[in-house]
Design an enzyme around this catalytic site. Structure first.
Site, PDB file in Angstrom:
ATOM      1  N   PHE A 128      -4.571  -2.127   0.340  1.00 38.13           N
ATOM      2  CA  PHE A 128      -4.953  -3.571   0.885  1.00 38.13           C
ATOM      3  C   PHE A 128      -6.424  -3.415   1.406  1.00 38.13           C
ATOM      4  O   PHE A 128      -6.644  -2.563   2.224  1.00 38.13           O
ATOM      5  CB  PHE A 128      -4.041  -4.095   2.170  1.00 38.13           C
ATOM      6  CG  PHE A 128      -4.184  -5.178   2.672  1.00 38.13           C
ATOM      7  CD1 PHE A 128      -3.922  -6.242   2.018  1.00 38.13           C
ATOM      8  CD2 PHE A 128      -5.128  -5.411   3.913  1.00 38.13           C
ATOM      9  CE1 PHE A 128      -4.300  -7.689   2.774  1.00 38.13           C
ATOM     10  CE2 PHE A 128      -5.494  -6.702   4.238  1.00 38.13           C
ATOM     11  CZ  PHE A 128      -4.970  -7.694   3.613  1.00 38.13           C
ATOM     12  N   ASP A 215     -11.551   3.138   2.951  1.00 41.57           N
ATOM     13  CA  ASP A 215     -11.304   2.053   3.681  1.00 41.57           C
ATOM     14  C   ASP A 215     -10.597   2.374   5.088  1.00 41.57           C
ATOM     15  O   ASP A 215      -9.412   2.803   4.683  1.00 41.57           O
ATOM     16  CB  ASP A 215     -10.389   0.972   2.988  1.00 41.57           C
ATOM     17  CG  ASP A 215      -9.968  -0.384   3.846  1.00 41.57           C
ATOM     18  OD1 ASP A 215     -10.108   0.073   5.052  1.00 41.57           O
ATOM     19  OD2 ASP A 215      -9.738  -1.261   3.145  1.00 41.57           O
ATOM     20  N   LYS A 245     -10.884  -3.404  12.524  1.00 43.30           N
ATOM     21  CA  LYS A 245      -9.766  -3.356  13.521  1.00 43.30           C
ATOM     22  C   LYS A 245      -9.872  -2.769  14.957  1.00 43.30           C
ATOM     23  O   LYS A 245     -10.143  -3.601  15.863  1.00 43.30           O
ATOM     24  CB  LYS A 245      -8.540  -2.951  12.588  1.00 43.30           C
ATOM     25  CG  LYS A 245      -7.925  -3.713  11.500  1.00 43.30           C
ATOM     26  CD  LYS A 245      -6.381  -3.421  11.246  1.00 43.30           C
ATOM     27  CE  LYS A 245      -5.823  -4.633  10.286  1.00 43.30           C
ATOM     28  NZ  LYS A 245      -6.058  -4.157   8.903  1.00 43.30           N
TER      29      LYS A 245
HETATM   30  C1  LIG Z   1      -6.443  -5.191   7.790  1.00 40.28           C
HETATM   31  C2  LIG Z   1      -7.230  -4.484   6.862  1.00 40.28           C
HETATM   32  C3  LIG Z   1      -8.364  -4.987   6.102  1.00 40.28           C
HETATM   33  C4  LIG Z   1      -8.685  -6.448   6.401  1.00 40.28           C
HETATM   34  O1  LIG Z   1      -9.207  -6.495   7.499  1.00 40.28           O
HETATM   35  P1  LIG Z   1      -9.623  -8.068   8.092  1.00 40.28           P
HETATM   36  O2  LIG Z   1     -10.169  -7.956   9.292  1.00 40.28           O
HETATM   37  O3  LIG Z   1      -8.197  -8.773   8.204  1.00 40.28           O
HETATM   38  O4  LIG Z   1     -10.459  -8.672   6.950  1.00 40.28           O
HETATM   39  C5  LIG Z   1      -8.848  -4.214   5.078  1.00 40.28           C
HETATM   40  N1  LIG Z   1      -8.346  -2.940   4.807  1.00 40.28           N
HETATM   41  C6  LIG Z   1      -7.289  -2.310   5.373  1.00 40.28           C
HETATM   42  C7  LIG Z   1      -6.878  -1.108   5.161  1.00 40.28           C
HETATM   43  C8  LIG Z   1      -6.782  -3.209   6.288  1.00 40.28           C
HETATM   44  O5  LIG Z   1      -5.664  -2.446   7.287  1.00 40.28           O
END
Ligand SMILES: *Cc1c(COP(=O)(O)O)cnc(C)c1O
Length: 399
Positions: A128, A215, A245
């Protein structure tokens, strides 16, 4: 409920009015134990006094000026983040998707600088990376992409935690410029890869001059018991790391950090953000980093995370219908043999906030600041909920 908000979320029927530490109070005055932290965002708990103070003082001093000018707090935050991570430079934005957009643009620019006209980024199944067009394309979940075709070209997908698949993809695609991967898949079901996976990717990327892009939007900023999850591997430094986050404890702030080959790729005019790195957001992030240090939360997460994991295994390890219990620091996944989205509502009735992802995985991301008592409450309540839920399932579906 008002219908003036676009219905893009399947929301639970509850509204919170205030929060303190690991506890939220709803509009009827009922209290809930938060084992999700606003999806790994409020890592210091709700309304941590240090963050509240930093935001309040900054709000009364200067909120925003734009990146037309230098921003002192942004520079301080970049210094701190590079010092903690071993990365070299930082671009600031406002969310995880934006941080990953920056990484994707950077990888393409890097490719073009090497004479590759159609650069390819290797991404993972079950990943994700966000909801913008490029990041939903990078995301390994058909539900996130459905209805938004045509997707963005230039991505090749391989299974997660399968280094050979990456190696083969790299041989097959001479246009490959980067590997984008989560150190632990969060939305994908708290998938913790084999211990050699990231090191193998690092070595391959170094040999082939590909960018290793991590990420760490969910795993970063203390969540796994290190500042950043890649630091569980001594000596490993990625070329690109994205954060969001937990960085602002609820203030929107994202970051794309670079080192090595990725440094210097994006130059003046190549990328930007109006809000990114504004004084208010950066003051929150600085307070977050200082607090993690001051309260020695990394040690706390390592110790308490291991203890919670052991207790979960004691309570659920032998339970029929529980397929696996896994964790890294304060990322917990309890995988069942049956779909269990209903558990979220049952937990809410029991006044505890949890999440279910990848259909069968209970995901817990408690605030890093919980004490031993709150940790035990989470383990006991969730274990009991799981047992009750499984007992209510038809026997043949659980086995
Ligand atoms: C939540 C998340 C995102 C997206 O972040 P947003 O602030 O909602 O755009 C991207 N990568 C990972 C691994 C995430 O957990």
């Amino acid at each position: 409920m008002t219908e003036s908000v676009m219905p893009t979320y399947g929301r639970l029927d509850i509204t919170f009015a205030k929060g303190e530490g690991a506890w939220l109070t709803d509009t009827r005055g009922e209290r809930y134990l938060d084992a999700l932290s606003g999806i790994a965002v409020c890592n210091l708990g709700h309304c941590h006094p240090a963050v509240t103070r930093a935001i309040s003082e900054q709000a009364a001093t200067l909120v925003h000026t734009s990146n037309v000018y230098h921003i002192e707090k942004q520079q301080l935050l970049a210094d701190k983040l590079t010092q903690l991570s071993g990365m070299e430079q930082v671009f600031f934005c406002n969310s995880g998707a934006e941080a990953n957009e920056a990484a994707i643009k950077l990888a393409r620019k890097y490719g073009h600088s090497k004479g590759i006209d159609k650069p390819v980024i290797i991404v993972m199944e079950g990943s994700f990376h966000g909801r913008t067009m490029a990041t939903l394309t990078a995301t390994g979940n058909a539900k996130v992409q459905a209805g938004f075709e045509p997707l963005v070209p230039g991505f090749v997908r391989v299974p997660y935690n399968d280094f050979d698949a990456i190696r083969m993809a790299v041989s097959h695609w001479p246009e490959a410029v980067a590997v984008l991967v989560e150190p632990v898949q969060g939305e994908g079901g708290i998938k913790v890869p084999d211990s050699e996976y990231l090191s193998a990717i690092r070595d391959l990327c170094t040999q082939r001059k590909l960018l290793m892009m991590l990420d760490e939007v969910q795993t970063g900023v203390g969540r796994t018991g290190k500042w950043f999850a890649f630091q569980h591997k001594q000596g490993l430094v990625p070329d690109v790391m994205t954060l969001a986050k937990g960085l602002g404890n609820g203030m929107p702030v994202g970051a794309c950090l670079v080192a090595g080959l990725a440094k210097g790729v994006l130059q003046a005019g190549n990328h930007g953000s109006t809000f990114g790195g504004n004084p208010l957001a950066c003051s929150a992030a600085l307070a977050v980093l200082e607090t993690i240090e001051k309260e020695q939360l990394l040690d706390h997460v390592n110790r308490l995370g291991e203890q919670m994991y052991q207790h979960f295994k004691q309570q659920l390890g032998q339970t029929e219908g529980v397929k696996d219990v896994r964790h890294l620091g304060f990322m917990f996944g309890i995988e069942l043999t049956v779909p269990c989205a209903d558990l979220v509502k049952l937990a809410l009735q029991d006044h505890i906030l949890i999440n279910v992802t990848a259909e069968k995985v209970i995901r817990l991301l408690p605030p890093l600041v919980i004490n031993a008592q709150e940790a035990e409450m989470i383990v006991n309540k969730v274990s009991q909920l799981v047992k009750t839920f499984l007992a209510s399932q038809p026997i043949e579906s659980v086995a």
